[in-house]
Design a protein around this motif. Structure first.
Motif, PDB file in Angstrom:
ATOM      1  N   GLY A 180       0.799  -0.968   0.054  1.00 33.31           N
ATOM      2  CA  GLY A 180       0.215  -0.119   0.144  1.00 33.31           C
ATOM      3  C   GLY A 180       0.803   1.323  -0.066  1.00 33.31           C
ATOM      4  N   ALA A 181       2.206   1.280   0.362  1.00 35.54           N
ATOM      5  CA  ALA A 181       2.927   2.566   0.094  1.00 35.54           C
ATOM      6  C   ALA A 181       3.089   2.855  -1.109  1.00 35.54           C
ATOM      7  CB  ALA A 181       4.384   2.077   0.696  1.00 35.54           C
ATOM      8  N   HIS A 182       2.972   2.377  -2.138  1.00 31.15           N
ATOM      9  CA  HIS A 182       3.093   2.623  -3.557  1.00 31.15           C
ATOM     10  C   HIS A 182       1.933   2.216  -4.460  1.00 31.15           C
ATOM     11  CE1 HIS A 182       7.212   3.998  -2.872  1.00 31.15           C
ATOM     12  NE2 HIS A 182       7.513   3.027  -2.049  1.00 31.15           N
ATOM     13  N   PRO A 183       1.308   3.218  -5.234  1.00 30.55           N
ATOM     14  CA  PRO A 183      -0.026   2.853  -5.781  1.00 30.55           C
ATOM     15  C   PRO A 183      -0.066   1.982  -6.960  1.00 30.55           C
ATOM     16  CG  PRO A 183       0.759   5.158  -6.449  1.00 30.55           C
ATOM     17  CD  PRO A 183       1.842   4.520  -5.453  1.00 30.55           C
ATOM     18  N   ASP A 184       1.333   1.783  -7.478  1.00 33.56           N
ATOM     19  CA  ASP A 184       1.200   1.133  -8.910  1.00 33.56           C
ATOM     20  C   ASP A 184       2.859   0.365  -9.037  1.00 33.56           C
ATOM     21  OD1 ASP A 184       2.970   2.924 -10.407  1.00 33.56           O
ATOM     22  OD2 ASP A 184       1.215   4.078 -10.376  1.00 33.56           O
ATOM     23  N   ARG A 185       2.723  -0.639  -9.798  1.00 29.27           N
ATOM     24  CA  ARG A 185       4.039  -1.286  -9.804  1.00 29.27           C
ATOM     25  C   ARG A 185       5.240  -0.580 -10.605  1.00 29.27           C
ATOM     26  NH1 ARG A 185       0.524  -4.329 -13.472  1.00 29.27           N
ATOM     27  NH2 ARG A 185       0.379  -3.548 -15.901  1.00 29.27           N
ATOM     28  N   ARG A 186       4.815   0.661 -11.375  1.00 29.89           N
ATOM     29  CA  ARG A 186       5.913   1.500 -11.876  1.00 29.89           C
ATOM     30  C   ARG A 186       6.708   2.005 -10.713  1.00 29.89           C
ATOM     31  NH1 ARG A 186       6.758   4.521 -16.622  1.00 29.89           N
ATOM     32  NH2 ARG A 186       4.826   3.800 -17.464  1.00 29.89           N
ATOM     33  N   THR A 187       5.970   2.681  -9.696  1.00 27.09           N
ATOM     34  CA  THR A 187       6.571   3.422  -8.696  1.00 27.09           C
ATOM     35  C   THR A 187       7.139   2.603  -7.898  1.00 27.09           C
ATOM     36  OG1 THR A 187       4.291   3.595  -7.514  1.00 27.09           O
ATOM     37  CG2 THR A 187       4.976   5.508  -8.913  1.00 27.09           C
ATOM     38  N   LEU A 188       6.396   1.112  -7.579  1.00 25.04           N
ATOM     39  CA  LEU A 188       6.900   0.374  -6.611  1.00 25.04           C
ATOM     40  C   LEU A 188       8.427  -0.240  -7.159  1.00 25.04           C
ATOM     41  CD1 LEU A 188       6.695  -1.402  -4.149  1.00 25.04           C
ATOM     42  CD2 LEU A 188       5.324  -3.109  -5.495  1.00 25.04           C
ATOM     43  N   ALA A 189       8.511  -0.563  -8.501  1.00 23.01           N
ATOM     44  CA  ALA A 189       9.744  -0.972  -8.901  1.00 23.01           C
ATOM     45  C   ALA A 189      10.874   0.159  -8.758  1.00 23.01           C
ATOM     46  CB  ALA A 189       9.623  -1.264 -10.426  1.00 23.01           C
ATOM     47  N   ARG A 190      10.814   1.125  -9.045  1.00 17.41           N
ATOM     48  CA  ARG A 190      11.581   2.461  -8.995  1.00 17.41           C
ATOM     49  C   ARG A 190      11.734   2.669  -7.508  1.00 17.41           C
ATOM     50  NH1 ARG A 190      12.495   0.852 -12.960  1.00 17.41           N
ATOM     51  NH2 ARG A 190      11.782   2.030 -15.015  1.00 17.41           N
ATOM     52  N   ALA A 191      10.945   2.477  -6.461  1.00 15.01           N
ATOM     53  CA  ALA A 191      11.262   2.664  -5.051  1.00 15.01           C
ATOM     54  C   ALA A 191      12.260   1.413  -4.610  1.00 15.01           C
ATOM     55  CB  ALA A 191       9.972   2.602  -4.257  1.00 15.01           C
TER      56      ALA A 191
END
Length: 296
Positions: free
Chosen positions: A240-251
Motif C-alpha cells: 500500500g505504500a506505492h500505488p502502482d508497479r511502476r513506482t514500486l519498482a523504482r522505489a
C-alpha cells in the motif's frame, strides 16, 4: 530469442577481469571438491523439498559460499517473515545461494534452469517458480502464480533486471513481478548485492554475463583470492505504500549510481511502455513481458 527479452551490454571480454595464476589452480581444485561435496549433500535432502527447515538451508548456503572462498557480510534490518517479494540486482549464479543464506525463498527462474545439472533438480525440488520467457501469453499466469505463492505465506526471490550485469553497472527493474506483490498485498524487500576484491574494489570475477559459460564463471570464483560478498538489506516497502508497479519498482532500486560499463554509465535499461495506474491495473501479456524479470 525474442526481441522483447531484457539484455545487458556486459560481455566477458569487455567487463570481466581475468584471474590467471598458476598458484590459483590447486586452491580452485580444493574449493571445487568442497563445493561438490556440499551440493551432493543438498541432492540427498532435496526429495524433502520445502519441508527442509529454513535454518538448515541458510547454513548449507553459507557453507557453499565459504567452500567457494567467498566471505559474506550482511548489513541492514532483519528481513520480515511471511509472504514477501525479495528483489535484487543480478550479477552471478552466486546471487542465489547468497540470498538464500539471508532468507530462504522460492526462486523465480527461467525454464532453462531446469536443464542445469544438479542445480536444476535442486531448484525444482526447492519450489522454484519457472517462467517461460518466450511465451508472452504465459506471463500473466506466472504473475498470478507468484502472487498466490506469496499470499500463501511464501517468500519469492526475483531479479527484476531480467538479465545479469557485470557488477560495475546495472539495469532498470522491470515491473511485471511487482504486480504480483501488489495483488498479494505483501511487502517488497529490496536487497543490494556487491562483490568486492581483497582491496575493497568492485570485483567482476563472479559475473555470469553475455556468452560466458557457467564453468568459466565458477572457475573464476574458485580461483579468486579475498572475494567478499556484501549484502545490504534495505528497508522493506510495505503493501500500500506505492500505488502502482511502476513506482514500486523504482522505489525498490538502489538510489546510488553504478559505475561505467562498456561505455554506458549508471542505471540503464530499455524504455518501457506506458500503463494505467493503480495497484491492480492490468495490461496485456506483451506489455507484462517487457516488464518481466527472471533468475540467472
Amino acid at each position: 530469442m525474442s526481441a522483447w527479452l531484457p539484455t545487458a551490454p556486459c560481455t566477458p571480454g569487455a567487463c570481466v577481469k581475468a584471474t590467471r595464476s598458476a598458484a590459483a589452480v590447486p586452491r580452485a581444485v580444493l574449493r571445487l571438491t568442497a563445493v561438490l561435496a556440499l551440493l551432493l549433500a543438498g541432492v540427498a535432502v532435496s526429495p524433502f523439498g520445502r519441508r527442509v527447515p529454513a535454518g538448515w538451508i541458510r547454513r548449507w548456503c553459507r557453507a557453499i559460499l565459504r567452500a567457494a572462498g567467498v566471505r559474506v557480510r550482511v548489513s541492514g534490518p532483519a528481513v520480515p517473515t511471511g509472504g514477501l517479494l525479495l528483489v535484487a540486482h543480478h550479477v552471478s549464479w552466486l546471487d542465489v545461494p547468497l540470498l538464500a543464506a539471508v532468507r530462504p525463498a522460492r526462486m523465480l527462474a527461467k525454464t532453462e534452469i531446469r536443464r542445469w545439472p544438479v542445480a536444476g533438480a535442486l531448484a525444482a525440488r526447492g519450489g522454484a517458480l519457472f517462467i517461460e520467457r518466450d511465451r508472452l501469453r504465459a506471463l500473466p499466469e506466472t504473475v498470478a502464480r507468484i502472487a498466490a505463492a506469496m499470499r500463501g505465506g511464501s517468500a519469492v526471490t526475483a531479479f527484476p533486471e531480467g538479465s545479469t550485469w557485470c557488477g560495475r553497472a546495472r539495469g532498470r527493474f522491470h515491473r511485471a513481478v511487482f504486480q504480483a506483490a501488489l495483488d498479494a498485498r505483501v511487502p517488497v524487500q529490496p536487497v543490494r548485492i556487491r562483490y568486492l576484491e581483497a582491496g575493497g574494489e568492485a570485483s567482476t570475477a563472479p559475473a555470469f554475463v553475455g556468452d560466458d559459460t557457467l564453468l568459466a564463471s565458477v572457475w573464476r570464483v574458485l580461483s579468486a583470492r579475498g572475494l567478499m560478498a556484501e549484502v545490504e538489506i534495505r528497508p522493506a516497502l510495505p503493501p500500500g505504500a506505492h500505488p502502482d508497479r511502476r513506482t514500486l519498482a523504482r522505489a525498490a532500486e538502489p538510489d546510488d549510481d553504478a559505475g561505467a560499463c562498456t561505455g554506458r554509465v549508471g542505471l540503464v535499461g530499455p524504455s518501457e511502455p506506458s500503463e494505467p495506474s493503480g495497484p491492480t491495473g492490468r495490461t496485456g501479456p506483451r506489455v507484462l513481458a517487457r516488464q518481466a524479470g527472471h533468475a540467472p
